[in-house]
Design an enzyme around this catalytic site. Structure first.
Site, PDB file in Angstrom:
ATOM      1  N   GLU A 159       6.502 -16.245  24.349  1.00 11.26           N
ATOM      2  CA  GLU A 159       7.006 -17.083  25.458  1.00 11.26           C
ATOM      3  C   GLU A 159       6.102 -18.276  25.741  1.00 11.26           C
ATOM      4  OE1 GLU A 159       7.659 -14.298  28.672  1.00 11.26           O
ATOM      5  OE2 GLU A 159       9.051 -13.121  27.477  1.00 11.26           O
ATOM      6  N   ASN A 200       7.572 -15.438  19.402  1.00 13.90           N
ATOM      7  CA  ASN A 200       8.674 -14.728  20.079  1.00 13.90           C
ATOM      8  C   ASN A 200       9.016 -15.430  21.391  1.00 13.90           C
ATOM      9  OD1 ASN A 200      10.376 -12.344  20.345  1.00 13.90           O
ATOM     10  ND2 ASN A 200       8.971 -11.612  21.920  1.00 13.90           N
ATOM     11  N   HIS A 236      17.759 -11.131  25.891  1.00 13.55           N
ATOM     12  CA  HIS A 236      18.098 -10.433  27.133  1.00 13.55           C
ATOM     13  C   HIS A 236      19.346 -11.120  27.687  1.00 13.55           C
ATOM     14  CE1 HIS A 236      14.362  -8.177  27.193  1.00 13.55           C
ATOM     15  NE2 HIS A 236      13.705  -9.298  26.946  1.00 13.55           N
ATOM     16  N   GLU A 265      14.253  -8.067  21.521  1.00 12.13           N
ATOM     17  CA  GLU A 265      14.260  -7.400  22.836  1.00 12.13           C
ATOM     18  C   GLU A 265      15.677  -7.294  23.382  1.00 12.13           C
ATOM     19  OE1 GLU A 265      11.376  -9.078  25.569  1.00 12.13           O
ATOM     20  OE2 GLU A 265       9.874  -9.346  23.989  1.00 12.13           O
ATOM     21  N   ASP A 267      18.946  -6.557  25.131  1.00 10.68           N
ATOM     22  CA  ASP A 267      19.644  -5.697  26.087  1.00 10.68           C
ATOM     23  C   ASP A 267      20.773  -6.508  26.705  1.00 10.68           C
ATOM     24  OD1 ASP A 267      18.086  -7.186  27.960  1.00 10.68           O
ATOM     25  OD2 ASP A 267      16.745  -5.495  28.358  1.00 10.68           O
TER      26      ASP A 267
HETATM   27  O1  G3I Z   1       1.656   0.882  35.206  1.00 12.84           O
HETATM   28  C1  G3I Z   1       1.645   0.317  36.525  1.00 12.84           C
HETATM   29  C2  G3I Z   1       1.535   1.387  37.564  1.00 12.84           C
HETATM   30  O2  G3I Z   1       0.288   2.047  37.422  1.00 12.84           O
HETATM   31  C3  G3I Z   1       1.652   0.746  38.948  1.00 12.84           C
HETATM   32  O3  G3I Z   1       1.617   1.722  39.915  1.00 12.84           O
HETATM   33  C4  G3I Z   1       2.959  -0.024  39.046  1.00 12.84           C
HETATM   34  C5  G3I Z   1       3.097  -0.737  40.392  1.00 12.84           C
HETATM   35  O4  G3I Z   1       3.760  -1.972  40.283  1.00 12.84           O
HETATM   36  O5  G3I Z   1       2.975  -0.994  38.024  1.00 12.84           O
HETATM   37  C6  G3I Z   1       2.914  -0.450  36.721  1.00 12.84           C
HETATM   38  O6  G3I Z   1       2.925  -1.499  35.796  1.00 12.84           O
HETATM   39  C7  G3I Z   1       4.164  -2.168  35.621  1.00 12.84           C
HETATM   40  C8  G3I Z   1       4.520  -2.095  34.142  1.00 12.84           C
HETATM   41  O7  G3I Z   1       5.670  -2.860  33.893  1.00 12.84           O
HETATM   42  C9  G3I Z   1       4.767  -0.664  33.666  1.00 12.84           C
HETATM   43  O8  G3I Z   1       5.875  -0.128  34.332  1.00 12.84           O
HETATM   44  C10 G3I Z   1       3.980  -3.612  36.051  1.00 12.84           C
HETATM   45  O9  G3I Z   1       3.811  -3.692  37.446  1.00 12.84           O
HETATM   46  C11 G3I Z   1       5.199  -4.430  35.664  1.00 12.84           C
HETATM   47  O10 G3I Z   1       4.960  -5.793  35.917  1.00 12.84           O
HETATM   48  C12 G3I Z   1       5.472  -4.239  34.185  1.00 12.84           C
HETATM   49  O11 G3I Z   1       6.641  -4.952  33.872  1.00 12.84           O
HETATM   50  C13 G3I Z   1       6.821  -5.241  32.497  1.00 12.84           C
HETATM   51  C14 G3I Z   1       7.019  -6.736  32.336  1.00 12.84           C
HETATM   52  O12 G3I Z   1       7.269  -7.036  30.960  1.00 12.84           O
HETATM   53  C15 G3I Z   1       5.796  -7.525  32.788  1.00 12.84           C
HETATM   54  O13 G3I Z   1       6.122  -8.823  33.012  1.00 12.84           O
HETATM   55  C16 G3I Z   1       8.056  -4.514  32.003  1.00 12.84           C
HETATM   56  O14 G3I Z   1       7.826  -3.094  32.039  1.00 12.84           O
HETATM   57  C17 G3I Z   1       8.377  -4.943  30.588  1.00 12.84           C
HETATM   58  O15 G3I Z   1       9.629  -4.410  30.207  1.00 12.84           O
HETATM   59  C18 G3I Z   1       8.460  -6.470  30.508  1.00 12.84           C
HETATM   60  O16 G3I Z   1       8.679  -6.814  29.163  1.00 12.84           O
HETATM   61  C19 G3I Z   1       8.878  -8.205  28.912  1.00 12.84           C
HETATM   62  C20 G3I Z   1       8.288  -8.487  27.535  1.00 12.84           C
HETATM   63  O17 G3I Z   1       6.938  -8.095  27.499  1.00 12.84           O
HETATM   64  C21 G3I Z   1       8.420  -9.959  27.178  1.00 12.84           C
HETATM   65  N1  G3I Z   1       9.809 -10.390  27.266  1.00 12.84           N
HETATM   66  C22 G3I Z   1      10.483 -10.078  28.515  1.00 12.84           C
HETATM   67  C23 G3I Z   1      10.366  -8.588  28.842  1.00 12.84           C
HETATM   68  C24 G3I Z   1      11.142  -8.226  30.098  1.00 12.84           C
HETATM   69  O18 G3I Z   1      10.589  -8.879  31.224  1.00 12.84           O
END
Ligand code: G3I
Length: 350
Positions: A159, A200, A236, A265, A267
Site C-alpha cells: 500500500e 501489493n 477487497h 486479499e 473478500d
Molecule cells: O492483538 C491485539 C489485541 O491484543 C488487542 O487487545 C486488540 C485491541 O484493539 O487489538 C488486537 O490487534 C488488532 C489486530 O488486528 C489483531 O486482531 C489490531 O488492533 C487491529 O488494528 C488489527 O487489524 C488488522 C488490520 O490489517 C490493521 O490495519 C486486521 O486484523 C487485518 O485483517 C488488516 O489486514 C489488512 C492487510 O494487512 C493489508 N490490506 C488491508 C487488510 C484489511 O484492512
C-alpha cells in the site's frame, strides 16, 4: 526491462490435500477440496490466517483441507515481529509457517514494509534517513533471512501508493525518500534470493489513476534492474463486483512487463444480514474474479483475506457489513464456495 508475454504460469510449491499425511484431516469431507481443483487449473487457492484462531479445530482442519497457500494476517507485521528495536518475536509467525508446511501449503509473507501496524519505537523514534535505512536493512535481513527458503512470495512493500497514483506519504517516504522502495526490494532479494518479490495494493485492480501510477513506477524499477517479480491485487470488494474487463486489461499490461500476478486479499462483503440474493450475487463475484485469474497466464492464484465469516476483519472495520468469505461462521460452505468449486472443476476436468 523484461517486456515479453509470459508462457508459463507462476507455480508455487504446494501439495494436493489428499497427499498430506498430517494430522489435519478434512473437517467437512467436501467432495473435492478447493485446493485440488485449483491445482488442476494450475493455480493456488489461499487465505490469510490469524494465529488466535489456530486452536479452533474446525479452523485448522478446514484450512488444511481446502487451501494450498497461507498468508499470516498480522503476525509478520512490524509491530508483532519486531516489537522493540533489538527484539524480534517470531513465535506466532513460526507457528503459522509450521502449520503450512505440515499441510504442504506455500506461504505468502505479509509484509516487509507498511505504513500501518508499526511499533512505537519506529514511528516515534525521530530517525533520519541514514538511521531509517539501517533499521530497514536490519528488519528485512532478519525477517526475510529467518524465513529464507520457506516463504514463496513476499509482499515487500504494501500500500505505498495514494489513489491518484503518487507515492503515499508515510514515515518511509518522508524520512528516507522515494528510493526506500527499491532499497526494500534489493534487501529482500539479498535476504531470500528464491522468494517472489511483490508490490501489493488495494483499489489497483482496474485501469485507474492508482494502477496507472503503479504501472509507470514499476516499469521504471524494472528498467533499472530492481528485483520486482510480481504485483498483488488485494481485491477487497462488495457484492456489486468490479469491472472484470478492466481487471483483465490491467492484468494484461502488468503481465506484459514480465510480472507474476497474485490476487492477495480477496473478500466480497455484503450488508448484513445475508439474503439469498446477496449470497448469490457474492457467488457471482467470486466466480468472475476466479475466471479472470484463470484466463490470465501470469496469475498464480487467488488468496482470500480469511476463509470463514467467523474470522474476518470486515465487521469490526465496517460495521453493518460482513459475510465476505466462502465459509460461513459455522464453517459450512456458502454459494461462493460452490461457485469457486464449479469454476475450478471446469478447467480441472479438461
Ligand atoms: O492483538 C491485539 C489485541 O491484543 C488487542 O487487545 C486488540 C485491541 O484493539 O487489538 C488486537 O490487534 C488488532 C489486530 O488486528 C489483531 O486482531 C489490531 O488492533 C487491529 O488494528 C488489527 O487489524 C488488522 C488490520 O490489517 C490493521 O490495519 C486486521 O486484523 C487485518 O485483517 C488488516 O489486514 C489488512 C492487510 O494487512 C493489508 N490490506 C488491508 C487488510 C484489511 O484492512
Amino acid at each position: 526491462m523484461r517486456s515479453h508475454a509470459r508462457l508459463d504460469r507462476p507455480r508455487l510449491q504446494f501439495a494436493a490435500a489428499a497427499l498430506i499425511a498430517g494430522s489435519l484431516a478434512p473437517a467437512a469431507a467436501l467432495a473435492q477440496p478447493l485446493r485440488d481443483l485449483a491445482s488442476g487449473c494450475g493455480i493456488g487457492i489461499g487465505a490469510a490466517v490469524t494465529y488466535s484462531a489456530l486452536n479452533e479445530p474446525a479452523y485448522a482442519t478446514t484450512l488444511g483441507a481446502e487451501l494450498s497457500v497461507v498468508t499470516p494476517e498480522n503476525e509478520m507485521k512490524w509491530s508483532n515481529i519486531h516489537p522493540q528495536r533489538t527484539q524480534f518475536s517470531f513465535d506466532r509467525a513460526d507457528a503459522i509457517v509450521a502449520l503450512a508446511e505440515a499441510n504442504g501449503m506455500a506461504v505468502h509473507g505479509h509484509t516487509l514494509l507498511w505504513h500501518q501496524q508499526n511499533p512505537g519505537w519506529l514511528t516515534n523514534g525521530g530517525f533520519g534517513r541514514d538511521e531509517m535505512i539501517q533499521i530497514l536493512a536490519d528488519h528485512i535481513d532478519t525477517v526475510a533471512g529467518h524465513y529464507s527458503g520457506r516463504v514463496a512470495v513476499w509482499d515487500v512493500v504494501n500500500e505505498v501508493f495514494e489513489s491518484d497514483g503518487s507515492l503515499r506519504r508515510s514515515i518511509w517516504l518522508d524520512r528516507v525518500g522515494p528510493d526506500y522502495i527499491e532499497l526494500a526490494f534489493q534487501l529482500a532479494s539479498n535476504a531470500d534470493p528464491n522468494a517472489r518479490l511483490v508490490i501489493n495494493d488495494y483499489s489497483n485492480e482496474t485501469i485507474n489513476a492508482k494502477s496507472n501510477g503503479m504501472y509507470a513506477f514499476i516499469s521504471d524499477l524494472l528498467a533499472r534492474g530492481v528485483p520486482v517479480h510480481g504485483i498483488g491485487f488485494q481485491l477487497h470488494v462488495t457484492t456489486s463486483g468490479i469491472n472484470v474487463q478492466s481487471f483483465a486489461d490491467n492484468m494484461r499490461r502488468f503481465a506484459a512487463l514480465g510480472l507474476d500476478i497474485y490476487i492477495t486479499e480477496l473478500d466480497v462483503r455484503m450488508q448484513l444480514p445475508p439474503t439469498a440474493a446477496s449470497l448469490a450475487a457474492q457467488a457471482n463475484v467470486y466466480r468472475s474474479i476466479a475466471g479472470a485469474c484463470l484466463d490470465q497466464p501470469a496469475c498464480g492464484g487467488i488468496w482470500m483475506w480469511g476463509f470463514t465469516d467467523a474470522h474476518s476483519w470486515i465487521p469490526s472495520f465496517m460495521p453493518g457489513w460482513g459475510a465476505a468469505l466462502p465459509f460461513d461462521e459455522r464453517y459450512a460452505p456458502k454459494p461462493a464456495y460452490d461457485a469457486l468449486s464449479a469454476r475450478f472443476a471446469e478447467c480441472s476436468a479438461r
